[in-house]
Design a protein around this motif. Structure first.
Motif, PDB file in Angstrom:
ATOM      1  N   VAL A  39      -8.008   6.427  -3.050  1.00 64.01           N
ATOM      2  CA  VAL A  39      -7.839   4.990  -2.816  1.00 64.01           C
ATOM      3  C   VAL A  39      -9.206   4.373  -2.572  1.00 64.01           C
ATOM      4  O   VAL A  39      -9.978   4.880  -1.740  1.00 64.01           O
ATOM      5  N   ALA A  91      -7.227   6.743  -9.795  1.00 64.67           N
ATOM      6  CA  ALA A  91      -7.073   6.229  -8.432  1.00 64.67           C
ATOM      7  C   ALA A  91      -5.670   5.669  -8.224  1.00 64.67           C
ATOM      8  O   ALA A  91      -5.037   5.152  -9.145  1.00 64.67           O
ATOM      9  N   LEU A 103       0.787   4.404  -2.649  1.00 64.67           N
ATOM     10  CA  LEU A 103       0.561   5.779  -2.223  1.00 64.67           C
ATOM     11  C   LEU A 103       1.691   6.697  -2.683  1.00 64.67           C
ATOM     12  O   LEU A 103       1.458   7.855  -3.051  1.00 64.67           O
ATOM     13  N   ARG A 118      -5.859  13.581   0.412  1.00 58.75           N
ATOM     14  CA  ARG A 118      -6.276  12.387  -0.323  1.00 58.75           C
ATOM     15  C   ARG A 118      -7.562  11.824   0.258  1.00 58.75           C
ATOM     16  O   ARG A 118      -7.794  11.874   1.474  1.00 58.75           O
ATOM     17  N   GLY A 139      -9.901   8.448   0.807  1.00 56.00           N
ATOM     18  CA  GLY A 139     -10.097   7.009   0.787  1.00 56.00           C
ATOM     19  C   GLY A 139     -11.591   6.740   0.756  1.00 56.00           C
ATOM     20  O   GLY A 139     -12.354   7.401   1.481  1.00 56.00           O
ATOM     21  N   LEU A 156       0.825  -1.204   0.000  1.00 57.17           N
ATOM     22  CA  LEU A 156       0.000   0.000   0.000  1.00 57.17           C
ATOM     23  C   LEU A 156       0.863   1.258   0.000  1.00 57.17           C
ATOM     24  O   LEU A 156       0.578   2.215  -0.733  1.00 57.17           O
ATOM     25  N   VAL A 211      -7.864  -1.446  -2.850  1.00 59.00           N
ATOM     26  CA  VAL A 211      -7.456  -2.306  -1.736  1.00 59.00           C
ATOM     27  C   VAL A 211      -8.558  -3.313  -1.460  1.00 59.00           C
ATOM     28  O   VAL A 211      -9.734  -2.943  -1.344  1.00 59.00           O
ATOM     29  N   ALA A 230      -4.936   3.212  -5.984  1.00 51.40           N
ATOM     30  CA  ALA A 230      -4.969   1.773  -5.709  1.00 51.40           C
ATOM     31  C   ALA A 230      -6.396   1.335  -5.420  1.00 51.40           C
ATOM     32  O   ALA A 230      -7.260   2.146  -5.054  1.00 51.40           O
ATOM     33  N   LEU A 247      -4.189   4.441   6.173  1.00 51.77           N
ATOM     34  CA  LEU A 247      -4.453   5.570   5.275  1.00 51.77           C
ATOM     35  C   LEU A 247      -4.668   6.854   6.073  1.00 51.77           C
ATOM     36  O   LEU A 247      -4.166   7.929   5.702  1.00 51.77           O
TER      37      LEU A 247
END
Length: 258
Positions: free
Chosen positions: A113, A137, A106, A207, A209, A102, A141, A139, A180
């Protein structure tokens, strides 16, 4: 061969361990362009080979040290792909992508994310990856035990995005949310009963999430409690909810709007 003799497997059916067949022009082209993807065999019809040569930079096959094998009879693909596969005359035997941490994802991108809470349908995960790539994006997860493995069907649904957006596998999703948050992200859980809409709650200085739950069950309690805020999409009251892949696309678009 006697009627009771076992059928001999074709070379394609004797698939090496730790490999998968990617299929479809977008998925195969993206894998050929991804230096992290280790390739084994490439099977193409004449039309598919011509299309790939138009789409890919000149010399891609030579650079990846792979020689396409010509397939004259398209039914050959069904010896190693499901009967309903939309392969478009292209199949690539490859190894699964190496895992991505991760923190590495980032560091490589400042984008949002997505965190998927027990979203298990490979078509939904593939479609979410496709939207993640379209909207920048960093990632996607997933929780390792409650997410589909990397398969040709998932890659086909992702339409090449599996090679672009890291799919990070974590043992504990709530721990990933907290990580995060420690990195400065504001983590929003998408639910139907959020007090504020995503547009009202999204921050402009950090950012984002975004946690999405499985259809039906939604976000589990621990994930709901760990998020910074629970938000909703303002959909028409005639519809109770959106498909999780559609919700991800709408939410990513909203996060990206200035």
């Amino acid at each position: 061969m006697r009627p009771d003799s076992p059928r001999r497997e074709t070379p394609e059916e004797r698939q090496p361990a730790n490999t998968l067949w990617l299929h479809g022009l977008h998925a195969v082209a993206a894998a050929l362009l991804n230096p992290r993807r280790r390739l084994r065999r490439l099977l193409l019809t004449a039309d598919a080979e011509a299309t790939l040569k138009e789409r890919l930079p000149e010399g891609t096959f030579a650079a990846r040290k792979i020689q396409p094998e010509r397939v004259e009879d398209r039914t050959r693909f069904h010896t190693f792909l499901p009967e309903d596969s939309v392969h478009q005359g292209a199949a690539l035997l490859a190894e699964p992508l190496p895992g991505v941490a991760l923190d590495d994802a980032l560091a490589a991108s400042s984008g949002p994310v997505l965190l998927l809470d027990q979203v298990t349908d490979p078509r939904n995960v593939g479609a979410i990856l496709r939207s993640a790539a379209a909207f920048g994006a960093a990632a996607v997860v997933v929780q390792d035990r409650h997410a589909p493995p990397e398969t040709g069907a998932l890659a086909r649904a992702a339409s090449g995005a599996l090679e672009i957006v890291p799919m990070v596998r974590e043992v504990n999703l709530s721990r990933a949310i907290r990580h995060l948050q420690d990195k400065g992200a504001w983590v929003l859980g998408l639910v139907g009963d959020g007090q504020r809409t995503l547009a009202e709650a999204k921050p402009s200085d950090r950012r984002v999430g975004l946690v999405l739950g499985a259809e039906g069950s939604g976000l589990r309690r621990l994930q709901r409690e760990t998020c910074d805020e629970l938000v909703r999409l303002p959909i028409h009251e005639a519809m109770e909810s959106l498909n999780v892949a559609a919700a991800a696309a709408v939410a990513l678009y909203e996060i990206g709007r200035s």
